[in-house]
Write an enzyme that holds these catalytic residues in place. Structure first.
Site, short mmCIF file in Angstrom:
data_model
loop_
_atom_site.label_atom_id
_atom_site.label_comp_id
_atom_site.label_asym_id
_atom_site.label_seq_id
_atom_site.Cartn_x
_atom_site.Cartn_y
_atom_site.Cartn_z
N ASP A 167 -70.86 -38.98 19.85
CA ASP A 167 -71.97 -39.00 18.89
C ASP A 167 -73.34 -39.11 19.56
O ASP A 167 -74.36 -39.18 18.87
CB ASP A 167 -71.77 -40.15 17.88
CG ASP A 167 -71.62 -41.49 18.58
OD1 ASP A 167 -71.87 -41.58 19.80
OD2 ASP A 167 -71.22 -42.46 17.91
N ARG B 94 -75.17 -38.35 26.26
CA ARG B 94 -75.98 -39.25 25.41
C ARG B 94 -77.18 -39.79 26.17
O ARG B 94 -77.89 -40.66 25.68
CB ARG B 94 -75.13 -40.40 24.90
CG ARG B 94 -74.39 -41.14 26.01
CD ARG B 94 -73.66 -42.30 25.43
NE ARG B 94 -72.73 -42.88 26.37
CZ ARG B 94 -72.12 -44.02 26.17
NH1 ARG B 94 -72.36 -44.70 25.08
NH2 ARG B 94 -71.28 -44.49 27.05
N ASP C 278 -68.15 -38.47 38.36
CA ASP C 278 -69.38 -38.29 37.57
C ASP C 278 -70.15 -39.60 37.43
O ASP C 278 -71.26 -39.61 36.91
CB ASP C 278 -69.07 -37.70 36.19
CG ASP C 278 -68.02 -38.49 35.43
OD1 ASP C 278 -66.89 -38.60 35.93
OD2 ASP C 278 -68.33 -39.01 34.34
N ASN C 279 -69.55 -40.70 37.89
CA ASN C 279 -70.24 -41.99 37.85
C ASN C 279 -70.63 -42.45 39.25
O ASN C 279 -70.82 -43.64 39.49
CB ASN C 279 -69.36 -43.05 37.18
CG ASN C 279 -69.20 -42.80 35.69
OD1 ASN C 279 -70.02 -42.11 35.08
ND2 ASN C 279 -68.15 -43.34 35.11
N ASP D 91 -74.03 -46.21 35.75
CA ASP D 91 -73.14 -46.14 34.59
C ASP D 91 -72.29 -47.40 34.43
O ASP D 91 -71.08 -47.41 34.71
CB ASP D 91 -72.25 -44.89 34.64
CG ASP D 91 -73.01 -43.68 34.13
OD1 ASP D 91 -74.24 -43.77 33.95
OD2 ASP D 91 -72.38 -42.62 33.91
P1 AMP Z 1 -68.79 -42.43 30.85
O1 AMP Z 1 -67.34 -42.75 30.86
O2 AMP Z 1 -69.63 -43.33 29.97
O3 AMP Z 1 -69.36 -42.29 32.20
O4 AMP Z 1 -68.93 -41.00 30.12
C1 AMP Z 1 -68.21 -39.86 30.51
C2 AMP Z 1 -68.79 -38.66 29.81
O5 AMP Z 1 -68.71 -38.81 28.40
C3 AMP Z 1 -70.24 -38.39 30.11
O6 AMP Z 1 -70.43 -37.00 30.12
C4 AMP Z 1 -70.94 -39.02 28.95
O7 AMP Z 1 -72.20 -38.46 28.70
C5 AMP Z 1 -69.99 -38.74 27.83
N1 AMP Z 1 -70.08 -39.72 26.72
C6 AMP Z 1 -69.65 -41.00 26.71
N2 AMP Z 1 -69.90 -41.59 25.55
C7 AMP Z 1 -70.50 -40.65 24.76
C8 AMP Z 1 -71.00 -40.62 23.42
N3 AMP Z 1 -70.92 -41.70 22.63
N4 AMP Z 1 -71.55 -39.49 22.99
C9 AMP Z 1 -71.63 -38.40 23.75
N5 AMP Z 1 -71.18 -38.35 25.01
C10 AMP Z 1 -70.62 -39.45 25.52
MG MG Z 2 -70.80 -41.72 33.11
#
Ligand code: AMP
Ligand code: MG
Length: 492
Positions: A132, A101, A259-260, A269
Site C-alpha cells: 500500500d 513506499r 536489496d537492504n 532499512d
Molecule cells: P523490505 O522488506 O521492507 O526491505 O521491503 C522489500 C520490498 O518491499 C521493497 O521493495 C519495499 O519497497 C517493498 N515494500 C515493503 N512494504 C511495502 C508497502 N507497505 N508498500 C509498498 N511496498 C512495500
Molecule cells: Mg528494504
C-alpha cells in the site's frame, strides 16, 4: 484518504538542491509525487540532526515543515522519485523490487555535505507490487530511534530526521495508523540496484550506475586501472567494518537481503532488528525468518554472500571472474581484524595481539553458556578493576568457577595495559543504552496514546549512549520478563 496535496511550493530556507541521482535518467527511477496523508501531526523531530544539516530551527518546527515531511507539500527544487532495484531475498532471486513506499525528495546541500532526503511511507509507487506504499507508526518509530541509536554508537547508518503521523488507517495483521519517517543519507543506492541492471542485461545502465557511485562516493577507485574491481573491494571493506560493528554491539539486522545492503556500507532499512538482551549467538530476531538465515552469528557470512552477489552483478564490467574474487577476498581479512579491534576495545585493550583472539573467543563462549545480558556485561566490565565492580560482573554468571577462570586470564592481560587508557576505552566502547525491543515497545505504546515523550526521551539517551543520564538508569537495566514475548516480523 481525503488529503489533497498543497500545490503552492514550500522552501527550506537557505538550502539548495542538487539532485544528482535524478541526472541518471528515467531508466533508474519513476518521477512521482508523494501521496498526502490526512491530519498530519508531529511524532518526533530530531533537532540534533536538523542542526547538523543546518536546517533553521524555526522552519523545522513549522506547519510547513510538517506538511513537507508528511509528503503533503512539495519543496521547490526537489524532484521526487522512486528508484528501481532488484534483489535476493532470503537467498532467492526476487526479481524487480524498487522503492515501493520510499520517495526520494532529492539531494540537499547541507552542512554535512550533500544529503539525500527520503520519505518512507509516503504512498504507492510503480514498485509497490501488492503493498500500500505506507509504513505504520510502530515500525516508523523503531526505524527512527534505531537509526539514531546506531549513529550514537558510531556505527555507519542512514539517519532519521523526523517522524510524522496521521489518523489514516493501514491494514497489517490488525488495523494500525500511518506514519512517515524522513531519512537522510549521502545515497540510498543498494546492492540490488546493481543486480537490477546486471540481471536484466542493461549493461550500459550498469556501467552508468557504477561510474556514478565511483565518481561521487569512491573517487579513489579511479586511481587504479580496474576501477570496478576497486569499487567491489572498497564496498567489501566498508561492509566488513559495518558488520564487525554490529557484532560487537550485539545488533541483529533481521533482513539482510541484497536489496537492504547499502553500497556505502551504511546500516539501512530497519525492520525486525534487535539488540541482543541475553547473549545467544544463534538468536533470530525476525519472527518471519523461520530458517534462521539471518541469525546473529550468521550475519558475517551473509554479508559475504551478499557481496558475492554484488560481485556477480558487476562481472559484466570486469575483465575476469578472478578479478571479482580477488576484490572480495579483502572481506575475509578486514572483517576479522575489525571485529578483533572492536572486541579488544570493549575489553579495554588499546591494541590486540594474536593471542587475544582466544581471550575474545572465550569471552563469547562464557557469555553464551550462561546467556548473560550482553550490554550489561560489557558495561559492568568497565569497573572490573575494583573488587566491588568485579563482583558485579561475577554476579551475572551462574557458572562462577567458569567466570573465575576467565577472570584470571583477563586480569593477567589487562595488567599489561595502562589503567586510565583502559578505563577510557571501555567507557567509549561499552554503551549503557541500546534500543532494546522492550524500550522501543514502550515508546510505541505511549505514542499510540498520543504521548510522544518516551520517543523523545529515548532519542536523547540513544544519541549519547555512552553517557550517564541521571534519572534514566532504569532504561539501562535488564529487560522485563515480557520482553521475551515480543514478536517482531517483517510486517511494517
Ligand atoms: P523490505 O522488506 O521492507 O526491505 O521491503 C522489500 C520490498 O518491499 C521493497 O521493495 C519495499 O519497497 C517493498 N515494500 C515493503 N512494504 C511495502 C508497502 N507497505 N508498500 C509498498 N511496498 C512495500
Ligand atoms: Mg528494504
Amino acid at each position: 484518504m481525503n488529503a489533497v496535496i498543497n500545490e503552492s511550493l514550500a522552501a527550506i530556507p537557505g538550502q539548495a538542491w542538487n539532485n544528482r541521482f535524478a541526472t541518471l535518467g528515467s531508466d533508474f527511477y519513476t518521477e512521482l509525487q508523494p501521496t498526502p496523508l490526512p491530519a498530519p501531526c508531529w511524532i518526533s523531530r530530531n533537532e540534533a540532526l536538523a542542526c547538523e544539516l543546518g536546517l533553521q530551527e524555526q522552519w523545522f518546527a513549522s506547519q510547513e515543515s510538517l506538511e513537507v515531511f508528511t509528503g503533503n507539500r512539495i519543496l521547490e527544487g526537489s524532484q521526487p522519485l522512486a528508484s528501481v532495484y532488484s534483489g535476493h531475498q532470503f537467498g532467492q532471486w526476487a526479481g524487480q523490487l524498487g522503492d515501493g513506499r520510499a520517495i526520494l525528495l532529492g539531494e540537499l546541500s547541507t552542512a554535512l555535505g550533500p544529503q539525500e532526503i527520503q520519505l518512507k511511507g509516503a504512498g504507492a509507487t510503480p514498485y509497490s507490487r501488492m503493498g500500500d506504499g505506507r509504513a505504520v507508526l510502530r515500525s516508523s518509530i523503531r526505524e527512527y530511534l534505531c537509526s539514531e541509536a546506531m549513529h550514537g554508537l558510531g556505527i555507519p547508518t542512514t539517519r532519521a530526521l523526523c517522524v510524522t503521523g496521521s489518523n489514516a488507517r493501514v491494514r497489517r495483521e490488525e488495523m494500525e495508523t500511518a506514519a512517515v519517517v524522513t531519512r537522510t543519507a549521502p545515497s540510498f543506492i543498494r546492492f540490488g540496484h546493481f543486480e537490477h541492471f546486471s540481471y536484466s542485461d542493461q549493461h550500459q545502465q550498469l556501467k552508468t550506475l557504477a561510474d556514478y557511485v565511483i565518481d561521487n562516493f569512491y573517487p579513489r577507485c579511479r586511481d587504479t586501472t580496474q576501477a570496478y574491481a576497486a569499487l567491489l573491494q572498497a564496498v567489501s571493506e566498508r561492509t566488513a567494518h559495518m558488520v564487525a560493528a554490529w557484532q560487537a554491539v550485539g545488533f541483529c539486522h533481521g533482513v539482510m537481503n541484497t536489496d537492504n545492503m547499502s553500497i556505502l556500507g551504511l546500516t539501512i532499512d530497519y525492520g525486525p532488528f534487535q539488540f541482543l538482551d541475553a547473549f545467544d549467538p544463534g538468536h533470530i530476531c525476525n519472527h518471519s525468518d523461520t530458517q534462521g538465515r539471518y541469525a546473529y552469528n550468521k550475519q558475517p557470512n551473509i554479508a559475504y554472500w551478499n557481496l558475492f552477489c554484488l560481485g556477480q552483478a558487476l562481472l559484466p564490467l570486469m575483465d575476469s571472474q578472478e578479478q571479482a574474487l580477488a576484490a572480495l577476498e579483502s572481506y575475509k581479512t578486514v572483517f576479522p581484524d575489525a571485529l578483533q579491534a572492536r572486541m579488544g576495545a570493549k575489553l579495554g585493550l588499546p591494541d590486540t595481539r594474536t593471542d587475544d583472539k582466544s581471550l575474545i573467543e572465550n569471552t563469547f563462549k562464557l557469555l553464551a553458556a550462561d546467556k548473560v545480558d550482553y550490554t550489561i556485561f560489557w558495561h559492568r566490565l568497565g569497573a572490573f578493576g575494583t573488587a566491588q565492580g568485579r563482583e558485579a560482573v561475577r554476579d551475572l554468571f551462574m557458572d562462577r568457577s567458569g567466570f573465575d577462570a576467565w577472570a584470571l586470564s583477563y586480569s593477567e592481560r589487562i595488567a599489561q595495559v595502562d589503567k586510565g587508557l583502559r578505563a577510557d576505552l571501555m567507557l567509549k566502547n561499552n554503551p549503557r543504552y541500546v534500543l532494546r525491543n522492550h524500550l522501543g515497545e514502550q515508546a510505541i505504546q505511549a505514542a499510540k496514546l498520543n504521548d510522544f515523550s518516551v520517543v523523545n526521551t529515548l532519542l536523547t539517551l540513544l544519541q549519547a549512549p555512552f553517557d550517564e543520564h541521571p534519572g534514566h538508569e532504569s532504561l539501562a537495566g535488564f529487560p522485563p520478563d515480557w520482553a521475551a514475548s515480543i514478536e517482531i516480523s517483517c510486517s511494517s
